[in-house]
Design a protein around this motif. Structure first.
Motif, PDB file in Angstrom:
ATOM      1  N   ASP A  56       0.802  -1.221   0.000  1.00 31.48           N
ATOM      2  CA  ASP A  56       0.000   0.000   0.000  1.00 31.48           C
ATOM      3  C   ASP A  56       0.837   1.275   0.000  1.00 31.48           C
ATOM      4  OD1 ASP A  56      -2.277  -1.594   0.089  1.00 31.48           O
ATOM      5  OD2 ASP A  56      -2.378  -1.536   2.279  1.00 31.48           O
ATOM      6  N   GLY A  57       2.086   1.197   0.431  1.00 31.58           N
ATOM      7  CA  GLY A  57       2.935   2.379   0.550  1.00 31.58           C
ATOM      8  C   GLY A  57       3.808   2.659  -0.665  1.00 31.58           C
ATOM      9  N   TRP A  58       3.461   2.093  -1.831  1.00 29.64           N
ATOM     10  CA  TRP A  58       4.226   2.399  -3.048  1.00 29.64           C
ATOM     11  C   TRP A  58       4.162   3.902  -3.315  1.00 29.64           C
ATOM     12  CZ3 TRP A  58       1.654   4.353  -7.403  1.00 29.64           C
ATOM     13  CH2 TRP A  58       0.258   4.257  -7.388  1.00 29.64           C
ATOM     14  N   LEU A  59       5.117   4.429  -4.076  1.00 30.18           N
ATOM     15  CA  LEU A  59       5.201   5.869  -4.299  1.00 30.18           C
ATOM     16  C   LEU A  59       4.630   6.319  -5.643  1.00 30.18           C
ATOM     17  CD1 LEU A  59       8.788   6.522  -2.875  1.00 30.18           C
ATOM     18  CD2 LEU A  59       6.580   6.724  -1.696  1.00 30.18           C
ATOM     19  N   PHE A  60       5.197   5.809  -6.736  1.00 30.44           N
ATOM     20  CA  PHE A  60       4.741   6.230  -8.066  1.00 30.44           C
ATOM     21  C   PHE A  60       5.076   5.159  -9.093  1.00 30.44           C
ATOM     22  CE2 PHE A  60       8.973   7.874  -7.385  1.00 30.44           C
ATOM     23  CZ  PHE A  60       9.634   7.776  -8.607  1.00 30.44           C
ATOM     24  N   GLU A  61       4.494   5.325 -10.301  1.00 28.15           N
ATOM     25  CA  GLU A  61       4.745   4.403 -11.403  1.00 28.15           C
ATOM     26  C   GLU A  61       5.317   5.169 -12.582  1.00 28.15           C
ATOM     27  OE1 GLU A  61       1.161   2.244 -12.303  1.00 28.15           O
ATOM     28  OE2 GLU A  61       1.144   1.263 -10.328  1.00 28.15           O
ATOM     29  N   VAL A  62       6.258   4.521 -13.265  1.00 35.60           N
ATOM     30  CA  VAL A  62       6.928   5.114 -14.420  1.00 35.60           C
ATOM     31  C   VAL A  62       6.843   4.145 -15.590  1.00 35.60           C
ATOM     32  CG1 VAL A  62       9.189   5.829 -15.346  1.00 35.60           C
ATOM     33  CG2 VAL A  62       8.541   6.474 -13.021  1.00 35.60           C
ATOM     34  N   ARG A  63       6.561   4.686 -16.773  1.00 32.69           N
ATOM     35  CA  ARG A  63       6.682   3.902 -18.000  1.00 32.69           C
ATOM     36  C   ARG A  63       8.107   4.136 -18.498  1.00 32.69           C
ATOM     37  NH1 ARG A  63       2.879   6.027 -20.932  1.00 32.69           N
ATOM     38  NH2 ARG A  63       1.277   4.654 -20.110  1.00 32.69           N
ATOM     39  N   PRO A  64       8.986   3.126 -18.358  1.00 33.58           N
ATOM     40  CA  PRO A  64      10.395   3.316 -18.717  1.00 33.58           C
ATOM     41  C   PRO A  64      10.566   3.716 -20.182  1.00 33.58           C
ATOM     42  CG  PRO A  64      10.119   1.306 -17.459  1.00 33.58           C
ATOM     43  CD  PRO A  64       8.741   1.779 -17.826  1.00 33.58           C
ATOM     44  N   SER A  65      11.521   4.595 -20.425  1.00 32.53           N
ATOM     45  CA  SER A  65      11.805   5.060 -21.784  1.00 32.53           C
ATOM     46  C   SER A  65      12.715   4.097 -22.534  1.00 32.53           C
ATOM     47  CB  SER A  65      12.425   6.456 -21.741  1.00 32.53           C
ATOM     48  OG  SER A  65      13.584   6.454 -20.949  1.00 32.53           O
ATOM     49  N   SER A  66      13.217   3.082 -21.840  1.00 28.49           N
ATOM     50  CA  SER A  66      14.133   2.119 -22.455  1.00 28.49           C
ATOM     51  C   SER A  66      13.863   0.719 -21.899  1.00 28.49           C
ATOM     52  CB  SER A  66      15.574   2.527 -22.161  1.00 28.49           C
ATOM     53  OG  SER A  66      16.471   1.520 -22.568  1.00 28.49           O
ATOM     54  N   ASP A  67      14.046  -0.277 -22.740  1.00 28.77           N
ATOM     55  CA  ASP A  67      13.844  -1.663 -22.298  1.00 28.77           C
ATOM     56  C   ASP A  67      14.958  -2.152 -21.379  1.00 28.77           C
ATOM     57  OD1 ASP A  67      11.474  -1.900 -23.693  1.00 28.77           O
ATOM     58  OD2 ASP A  67      12.429  -2.771 -25.467  1.00 28.77           O
ATOM     59  N   ASP A  68      16.104  -1.499 -21.389  1.00 25.10           N
ATOM     60  CA  ASP A  68      17.232  -1.953 -20.565  1.00 25.10           C
ATOM     61  C   ASP A  68      17.301  -1.199 -19.236  1.00 25.10           C
ATOM     62  OD1 ASP A  68      18.164   0.510 -21.388  1.00 25.10           O
ATOM     63  OD2 ASP A  68      20.134  -0.229 -22.001  1.00 25.10           O
ATOM     64  N   TYR A  69      16.147  -0.734 -18.753  1.00 29.05           N
ATOM     65  CA  TYR A  69      16.116   0.055 -17.516  1.00 29.05           C
ATOM     66  C   TYR A  69      16.638  -0.706 -16.305  1.00 29.05           C
ATOM     67  CZ  TYR A  69      11.982  -2.548 -16.110  1.00 29.05           C
ATOM     68  OH  TYR A  69      11.133  -3.550 -15.749  1.00 29.05           O
ATOM     69  N   ARG A  70      16.657  -2.036 -16.360  1.00 26.70           N
ATOM     70  CA  ARG A  70      17.117  -2.828 -15.212  1.00 26.70           C
ATOM     71  C   ARG A  70      18.636  -2.845 -15.055  1.00 26.70           C
ATOM     72  NH1 ARG A  70      13.353  -6.051 -12.548  1.00 26.70           N
ATOM     73  NH2 ARG A  70      11.412  -6.316 -13.660  1.00 26.70           N
ATOM     74  N   SER A  71      19.372  -2.396 -16.068  1.00 30.49           N
ATOM     75  CA  SER A  71      20.833  -2.413 -15.932  1.00 30.49           C
ATOM     76  C   SER A  71      21.230  -1.479 -14.793  1.00 30.49           C
ATOM     77  CB  SER A  71      21.520  -2.005 -17.234  1.00 30.49           C
ATOM     78  OG  SER A  71      21.333  -0.646 -17.483  1.00 30.49           O
TER      79      SER A  71
END
Length: 128
Positions: free
Chosen positions: A100-115
């Motif tokens: 319940d305490g999540w902050l915000f959501e983002v649609r990543p601009s790149s598929d390699d955002y996990r690097s």
């Protein structure tokens, strides 16, 4: 020992990132360790929906009874949602940092955002 869910990714700044949802966005929050270090959260300032954020940039603040800490964007992209509940109930960050305490959501601009992100084991090792 802090609660560190294995299905999330983490940053060195103590934020978590959930896997993309149906719309391709990722949910972001602070870790159990971070909320414990902050103490009682009394105010949360979040980015605006529609705002473009850059990974590593400060995008908001969390104020607690102890201090004020920056919230950093762990990924670059467009903010598509914010947890409006935190406006009236900021302490939910303490009681439920991963749900319940999540902050915000983002649609990543790149598929390699996990690097550059840590898995649960890497984050736990960083905590010592």
């Amino acid at each position: 020992m802090s609660n560190i869910p294995a299905d999330l990714s983490y940053t060195a700044e103590h934020e978590w990132i959930a896997a993309p949802g149906a719309e391709g966005s990722v949910r972001i929050g602070i870790t159990d360790h971070a909320q414990g270090e902050l103490g009682d959260v009394v105010f949360v300032q979040l980015p605006q929906v529609g705002e473009t954020v850059e990974a590593g940039a400060a995008v908001g603040e969390i104020e607690s009874t102890k201090s004020v800490s920056d919230i950093f964007a762990p990924v670059s992209g467009e903010v598509v949602a914010v947890n409006e509940r935190l406006e009236d109930e900021p302490a939910v960050v303490n009681s439920s940092p991963y749900e319940d305490g999540w902050l915000f959501e983002v649609r990543p601009s790149s598929d390699d955002y996990r690097s550059g992100l840590l898995d649960a084991e890497g984050y736990a090792a960083q905590l010592g």
